[in-house]
Design a protein around this motif. Structure first.
Motif, PDB file in Angstrom:
ATOM      1  N   PHE A 197       0.850  -1.027   0.164  1.00 13.44           N
ATOM      2  CA  PHE A 197      -0.078   0.000   0.071  1.00 13.44           C
ATOM      3  C   PHE A 197       0.842   1.309   0.035  1.00 13.44           C
ATOM      4  N   LYS A 198       0.203   2.420  -0.499  1.00  8.56           N
ATOM      5  CA  LYS A 198       0.854   3.773  -0.125  1.00  8.56           C
ATOM      6  C   LYS A 198      -0.221   4.487   0.319  1.00  8.56           C
ATOM      7  N   THR A 199      -0.118   4.682   1.557  1.00  8.56           N
ATOM      8  CA  THR A 199      -0.989   5.928   2.202  1.00  8.56           C
ATOM      9  C   THR A 199      -0.263   7.124   2.363  1.00  8.56           C
ATOM     10  N   SER A 249       4.348   4.144   3.998  1.00  3.07           N
ATOM     11  CA  SER A 249       4.273   2.625   2.900  1.00  3.07           C
ATOM     12  C   SER A 249       3.768   1.434   4.082  1.00  3.07           C
ATOM     13  N   TYR A 271     -10.823  -4.415   1.944  1.00  4.43           N
ATOM     14  CA  TYR A 271     -10.618  -3.360   0.828  1.00  4.43           C
ATOM     15  C   TYR A 271     -11.235  -3.713  -0.293  1.00  4.43           C
ATOM     16  N   ASN A 288      -9.216   0.009  -4.291  1.00  3.95           N
ATOM     17  CA  ASN A 288      -8.815   1.073  -3.457  1.00  3.95           C
ATOM     18  C   ASN A 288      -7.558   1.638  -3.854  1.00  3.95           C
ATOM     19  N   THR A 320      -5.289   3.143  -2.395  1.00  6.08           N
ATOM     20  CA  THR A 320      -4.234   3.029  -1.468  1.00  6.08           C
ATOM     21  C   THR A 320      -3.250   1.873  -1.801  1.00  6.08           C
ATOM     22  N   THR A 339      -1.028  -0.298  -4.033  1.00  9.51           N
ATOM     23  CA  THR A 339       0.045  -0.245  -5.243  1.00  9.51           C
ATOM     24  C   THR A 339       0.067  -1.339  -6.242  1.00  9.51           C
TER      25      THR A 339
END
Length: 505
Positions: free
Chosen positions: A89-91, A94, A123, A127, A129, A131
């Motif tokens: 994920f990248k919010t 990381s 999710y 989504n 977020t 990646t």
């Protein structure tokens, strides 16, 4: 066998101990740092997944790049994730998790360091977020696959057959004319210290000790001496120990503790102490011996004879102790070649030797050569007399059971059951039989004290043992897990912790 998801499920609810302190961070060597990827790496390790399949790291950036470099990364929208994939994920920062399942356009995960705990999350597959996904190349036994897995099953069958053949083979019995311990050693100890340009001999007090263990532990020499004006011992000074004029131990001063009475005690470690250092290394097709050479050169360590293990391995080790880097290679060698190797320091040079070549024939341990022993028997841990393996037969809609049991031991101990899932019925019968061979026996620990000293005995040595322990008589070569050499009152003795041999019913 459990896959990475099975392990992760068992961790749900685990909370950090404050300031990111977790067992996962301890495993990757990054305790106190964000631990989401440490959790993923720990679960993979617990599921028996090699670090060449899922990297051992606390860094999500490194983890994602690791999969990308191997062509094992799929971006969101171009791939439908599967159980046991690794989702990145990248919010605001990381993050990473383990894919548990996908259904109805929803991604279901298990994640570490989410609200400071391990928890399930869901999710949309779209989504923003997300990646993408790391797609490890698991074996069929590592990802819960229900495919045919013929190649992997064949390998596992061969491995199980090896296990059975080893455990069915009789231990090597000591011959009647086995050479006994010869001349009782005088145990005269000389300690020579090299402090820069000064080289001097230290008169040690009684009670000097050398301790060697078989697994991932540096050799340790401890002694006490009177602080004299004629010599000064500092940190890092080289220390050579000779016993009866023969070189015995070489190491470096790590600790000094002075006392009011003018005495000082010292702790000296051999070169293996430096294998506690951590390193990141990428290597391809190297034997364990070749790997040790590379690490020795990086850390300016001296090495001698390093056995050719006959097995080449490729791996990425990130922020891992040198001990673990080497042990991972030796563990793979054991599984593949069926041989155990011991790494030790022989008077200043690293050595790697096949255990089978470490027999010490001149050290017979019996009631006369050993003063006392402690013998412990238990069925409380890792002992099973009934093996039950379960295969989910999706074609028939049934669960097939493969059960092997020892009715005699069940009658004596009650039922101690080992339960596991398998993904291929071809190995069910043989695997249950092999596991029963491994686990259907009492666990015994034998510690022998006051044995006549022998400078050739170290962790990993094989020594002949002949002792009547009451419920069992031992008359075989046994593996030294730990030895403590003690020099006191003009006597040289050893305390041994041994295993193996004919140490089961």
């Amino acid at each position: 066998m459990k896959d990475i998801v099975d392990v992760a499920i068992g961790e749900i609810g685990y909370r950090e101990q404050g300031n990111n302190r977790t067992k996962y961070g301890e495993y990757t060597g990054a305790n106190g740092a964000a631990w989401c990827h440490s959790f993923v790496s720990w679960c993979a390790h617990e599921a028996g997944v090699s670090i060449s399949v899922v990297p051992k790291t606390a860094s999500t950036t490194y983890g994602m790049q690791w999969f990308k470099k191997r062509g094992q990364f799929k971006y969101k929208g171009k791939y439908t994730p599967k159980r046991c994939d690794i989702v990145y994920f990248k919010t605001g920062r990381s993050h990473v998790g383990i894919v548990e399942s996908v259904s109805g356009g929803q991604l279901h995960t298990i994640e570490g360091n989410t609200s400071d705990k391990v928890a399930r999350r869901s999710y949309s597959l779209n989504n923003a977020t997300i990646t993408g996904y790391g797609t490890p190349k698991y074996t069929s036994t590592q990802n819960g696959s229900s495919g045919s897995g013929k190649k992997d099953s064949k390998k596992e069958l061969q491995y199980l057959q090896k296990i059975l053949s080893r455990h069915e083979a009789k231990a090597e019995t000591i011959k009647a004319d086995e050479a006994e311990t010869g001349k009782i050693p005088a145990g005269n100890v000389m300690i020579t210290v090299n402090n820069g340009k000064k080289k001097f001999t230290v008169p040690a007090e009684e009670g000097a000790k050398v301790v060697w263990e078989r697994d991932s532990t540096p050799g340790k020499f401890t002694f006490t001496a009177k602080v004299e004006k004629g010599f000064s011992i500092g940190m890092g000074n080289e220390v050579l120990v000779t016993v009866d004029s023969k070189k015995f131990f070489y190491g470096f001063v790590f600790t000094k503790e002075g006392k009011k009475d003018g005495m000082a005690s010292y702790i000296v470690y051999d070169q293996l102490r430096y294998l506690k250092n951590k390193e990141t290394i990428v290597y391809k097709k190297k034997t364990a011996g070749e790997l040790i050479k590379i690490l020795a050169k990086r850390f300016n360590l001296q090495y001698g004879t390093l056995a050719d293990t006959g097995w080449r391995r490729s791996a990425i080790e990130d922020n891992t102790t040198l001990f673990d880097i080497i042990q991972n290679a030796l563990d793979d060698t054991l599984i593949t070649k069926g041989k155990t190797y011991v790494l030790y320091d022989k008077v200043g040079k690293l050595q790697l030797t096949d255990v089978a070549k470490m027999k010490v024939n001149t050290c017979l341990v019996d009631a006369e050569t050993g003063q006392d022993y402690s013998y412990k028997t238990t069925i409380d841990s890792d002992v099973y007399n009934q093996i039950k393996l379960v295969y989910e037969n999706k074609k028939k809609g049934t669960f097939d059971l493969y059960v092997t049991k020892d009715s005699k031991n069940i009658g004596k101990w009650g039922t101690l059951q080992y339960l596991d899932k398998i993904d291929n019925p071809d190995i069910g019968k043989l695997k249950s039989k092999a596991l029963l061979k491994l686990y259907d026996k009492k666990k015994r620990t034998l510690t022998i004290s006051g044995v006549i000293g022998n400078i050739n005995v170290r962790g990993g040595s094989l020594v002949p043992v002949m002792l009547d322990l009451g419920d069992i008589t031992v008359a075989n070569y046994m593996l030294v897990d730990k030895v403590t050499h003690t020099f006191k009152n003009c006597e040289y003795t050893m305390d041994l912790v041994v295993s193996g041999g004919d140490f089961s019913e």
